[in-house]
Design a protein around this motif. Structure first.
Motif, mmCIF file in Angstrom:
data_model
loop_
_atom_site.group_PDB
_atom_site.id
_atom_site.type_symbol
_atom_site.label_atom_id
_atom_site.label_comp_id
_atom_site.label_asym_id
_atom_site.label_seq_id
_atom_site.Cartn_x
_atom_site.Cartn_y
_atom_site.Cartn_z
ATOM 1 N N MET A 42 0.882 -1.372 -0.148
ATOM 2 C CA MET A 42 0.061 0.083 0.079
ATOM 3 C C MET A 42 0.845 1.337 0.063
ATOM 4 O O MET A 42 0.639 2.450 -0.701
ATOM 5 N N ALA A 43 1.873 1.360 0.856
ATOM 6 C CA ALA A 43 2.925 2.263 1.045
ATOM 7 C C ALA A 43 3.508 2.603 -0.236
ATOM 8 O O ALA A 43 3.718 3.815 -0.823
ATOM 9 N N ASN A 44 4.063 1.516 -1.055
ATOM 10 C CA ASN A 44 4.717 1.538 -2.067
ATOM 11 C C ASN A 44 3.833 2.020 -3.308
ATOM 12 O O ASN A 44 4.362 2.756 -4.469
ATOM 13 N N SER A 45 2.508 2.080 -3.235
ATOM 14 C CA SER A 45 1.634 2.504 -4.053
ATOM 15 C C SER A 45 1.060 3.999 -3.899
ATOM 16 O O SER A 45 0.310 4.393 -4.510
ATOM 17 N N CYS A 121 -10.171 11.955 1.091
ATOM 18 C CA CYS A 121 -10.885 10.744 1.632
ATOM 19 C C CYS A 121 -11.393 10.217 0.258
ATOM 20 O O CYS A 121 -11.636 9.079 0.303
ATOM 21 N N THR A 122 -12.063 10.745 -0.589
ATOM 22 C CA THR A 122 -12.912 10.126 -1.578
ATOM 23 C C THR A 122 -11.721 9.242 -2.528
ATOM 24 O O THR A 122 -12.121 8.371 -2.946
ATOM 25 N N GLY A 123 -10.566 9.528 -2.391
ATOM 26 C CA GLY A 123 -9.612 8.670 -3.280
ATOM 27 C C GLY A 123 -8.819 7.732 -2.008
ATOM 28 O O GLY A 123 -7.870 7.019 -2.386
ATOM 29 N N SER A 124 -9.424 7.462 -0.722
ATOM 30 C CA SER A 124 -8.711 7.014 0.265
ATOM 31 C C SER A 124 -9.648 5.751 0.631
ATOM 32 O O SER A 124 -10.874 5.641 0.165
ATOM 33 N N PHE A 125 -9.118 4.731 1.403
ATOM 34 C CA PHE A 125 -9.783 3.613 1.985
ATOM 35 C C PHE A 125 -9.859 3.534 3.505
ATOM 36 O O PHE A 125 -8.886 4.065 4.219
ATOM 37 N N MET A 126 -10.928 3.093 3.883
ATOM 38 C CA MET A 126 -10.686 2.690 5.446
ATOM 39 C C MET A 126 -10.989 1.121 5.426
ATOM 40 O O MET A 126 -11.793 0.485 4.562
ATOM 41 N N ILE A 127 -10.202 0.450 6.036
ATOM 42 C CA ILE A 127 -10.156 -0.982 6.202
ATOM 43 C C ILE A 127 -10.297 -1.566 7.578
ATOM 44 O O ILE A 127 -9.410 -1.218 8.590
ATOM 45 N N GLY A 128 -11.143 -2.542 7.823
ATOM 46 C CA GLY A 128 -11.453 -2.785 9.212
ATOM 47 C C GLY A 128 -12.189 -4.343 9.428
ATOM 48 O O GLY A 128 -12.680 -4.719 8.092
ATOM 49 N N ASP A 129 -12.345 -4.850 10.576
ATOM 50 C CA ASP A 129 -13.039 -6.009 10.636
ATOM 51 C C ASP A 129 -14.333 -5.751 11.381
ATOM 52 O O ASP A 129 -14.824 -6.925 12.104
ATOM 53 N N LYS A 130 -14.852 -4.571 11.659
ATOM 54 C CA LYS A 130 -15.934 -4.386 12.184
ATOM 55 C C LYS A 130 -16.977 -3.590 11.383
ATOM 56 O O LYS A 130 -16.595 -2.651 10.959
ATOM 57 N N SER A 154 -22.548 -3.055 4.045
ATOM 58 C CA SER A 154 -22.273 -1.609 3.610
ATOM 59 C C SER A 154 -20.906 -1.322 3.209
ATOM 60 O O SER A 154 -20.727 -0.218 2.838
ATOM 61 N N ALA A 155 -20.203 -2.461 3.044
ATOM 62 C CA ALA A 155 -18.790 -2.025 2.700
ATOM 63 C C ALA A 155 -18.701 -2.056 1.112
ATOM 64 O O ALA A 155 -19.336 -2.721 0.520
ATOM 65 N N THR A 156 -17.769 -1.350 0.803
ATOM 66 C CA THR A 156 -17.541 -1.145 -0.917
ATOM 67 C C THR A 156 -17.021 -2.750 -1.359
ATOM 68 O O THR A 156 -17.494 -3.114 -2.298
ATOM 69 N N TYR A 157 -15.898 -3.231 -0.587
ATOM 70 C CA TYR A 157 -15.373 -4.543 -0.755
ATOM 71 C C TYR A 157 -15.466 -5.368 0.469
ATOM 72 O O TYR A 157 -15.285 -4.716 1.613
ATOM 73 N N SER A 158 -15.492 -6.673 0.392
ATOM 74 C CA SER A 158 -15.410 -7.425 1.414
ATOM 75 C C SER A 158 -14.525 -8.554 1.149
ATOM 76 O O SER A 158 -14.651 -9.232 -0.040
ATOM 77 N N VAL A 159 -13.575 -8.867 2.164
ATOM 78 C CA VAL A 159 -12.522 -10.018 1.855
ATOM 79 C C VAL A 159 -12.149 -10.936 2.877
ATOM 80 O O VAL A 159 -12.646 -10.417 3.918
ATOM 81 N N ARG A 160 -11.183 -11.988 2.732
ATOM 82 C CA ARG A 160 -11.219 -12.838 3.759
ATOM 83 C C ARG A 160 -9.819 -12.341 4.467
ATOM 84 O O ARG A 160 -9.762 -12.889 5.758
ATOM 85 N N SER A 161 -8.906 -11.522 3.979
ATOM 86 C CA SER A 161 -7.598 -11.235 4.628
ATOM 87 C C SER A 161 -7.218 -10.028 4.340
ATOM 88 O O SER A 161 -7.494 -9.525 3.144
ATOM 89 N N ILE A 162 -6.288 -9.528 4.934
ATOM 90 C CA ILE A 162 -5.703 -8.160 4.508
ATOM 91 C C ILE A 162 -4.741 -8.358 3.275
ATOM 92 O O ILE A 162 -4.666 -7.485 2.647
ATOM 93 N N SER A 163 -4.311 -9.528 3.182
ATOM 94 C CA SER A 163 -3.606 -9.424 1.855
ATOM 95 C C SER A 163 -4.463 -9.604 0.632
ATOM 96 O O SER A 163 -3.816 -8.994 -0.359
ATOM 97 N N GLU A 164 -5.590 -10.031 0.790
ATOM 98 C CA GLU A 164 -6.432 -9.752 -0.412
ATOM 99 C C GLU A 164 -7.054 -8.490 -0.548
ATOM 100 O O GLU A 164 -7.292 -7.956 -1.524
ATOM 101 N N VAL A 166 -5.515 -5.761 -0.582
ATOM 102 C CA VAL A 166 -4.662 -5.004 -1.162
ATOM 103 C C VAL A 166 -4.955 -5.076 -2.742
ATOM 104 O O VAL A 166 -4.785 -3.893 -3.367
ATOM 105 N N ASN A 167 -5.558 -5.863 -3.195
ATOM 106 C CA ASN A 167 -5.801 -6.193 -4.445
ATOM 107 C C ASN A 167 -7.019 -5.070 -5.139
ATOM 108 O O ASN A 167 -6.996 -5.098 -6.139
ATOM 109 N N PHE A 168 -7.657 -4.685 -4.014
ATOM 110 C CA PHE A 168 -8.805 -3.482 -4.390
ATOM 111 C C PHE A 168 -8.241 -2.204 -4.615
ATOM 112 O O PHE A 168 -9.110 -1.298 -5.005
ATOM 113 N N LEU A 169 -6.721 -1.891 -4.312
ATOM 114 C CA LEU A 169 -6.427 -0.680 -4.162
ATOM 115 C C LEU A 169 -5.965 -0.245 -5.815
ATOM 116 O O LEU A 169 -5.438 -1.197 -6.320
ATOM 117 N N PRO A 170 -6.484 0.850 -6.396
ATOM 118 C CA PRO A 170 -6.026 1.292 -8.028
ATOM 119 C C PRO A 170 -4.859 1.320 -7.675
ATOM 120 O O PRO A 170 -3.980 1.911 -6.853
#
Ligand SMILES: [Mg+2]
Ligand SMILES: [Zn+2]
Length: 174
Positions: A42-45, A121-130, A154-164, A166-170
């Motif tokens: 994420m940081a490298n992107s 914020c519109t170009g940003s993401f919030m990631i969490g488990d709750k 409610s979420a834009t995307y749902s994934v099973r792990s934090i590794s996954e 990452v694939n949704f960031l442009p």
């Protein structure tokens, strides 16, 4: 504007580090599998990495503010090994019964950080488990990624792990 930044806002417990329920000892800070690599991607992107956390254990008297600060020093050191620098770590220290304005699902800590660091914020993401992470992110105007066993409606995307996640960031550079 050229200097508008984007960020990935991340919940802490259960998203970046293992949720140990009112974690106190900084030595118990332990990254979730794949989190170091994910944050580094994420940081490298080009995303700033920001932690947004509810730490009601402080308000409940189970730990001191200084305990949480030491945990965050520890987390910063752990992440250095992945070349990840945390642009900001913000936490709500209040118990829910204090009805403060900063506890997630309030978007306040996200919005405060966006203000301080000129983050769009519109170009940003919030990631969490709750749910509260997703609502906070949504109310701040971010896209949201829920990490869990089931999808979050409610979420834009749902994934099973934090590794996954990452694939949704442009424009991801891996
Ligand atoms: Mg969590
Ligand atoms: Zn608060």
């Amino acid at each position: 504007m050229d200097n508008v930044k984007k960020a990935v806002f991340l919940d802490r417990d259960g998203t970046v580090i293992i949720d140990k329920h009112y974690l106190k000892d900084p030595d118990d800070v332990e990254l979730i599998n794949g989190a170091g690599r994910a944050l580094s991607d994420m940081a490298n992107s080009g995303y700033l990495i920001v932690i947004i956390s509810n730490q009601s254990g402080i308000g409940r008297g189970m730990m001191a503010d200084s305990d949480v600060r030491l945990q965050h020093q520890r987390l910063s050191v752990i992440l250095e090994a992945f070349n990840v620098h945390l642009a900001s770590i913000k936490y709500c220290p209040h118990a829910p019964e204090n009805h403060c304005s900063c506890r997630k699902p309030s978007p306040k800590l996200i919005l405060d950080t966006a203000d301080e660091l000129s983050i769009d914020c519109t170009g940003s993401f919030m990631i969490g488990d709750k749910d509260s992470d997703i609502i906070a992110g949504k109310n701040a105007g971010c896209k949201t990624i829920f990490i869990g066993e089931n999808n979050n409606e409610s979420a834009t995307y749902s994934v099973r792990s934090i590794s996954e996640a990452v694939n949704f960031l442009p424009n991801l550079i891996k």
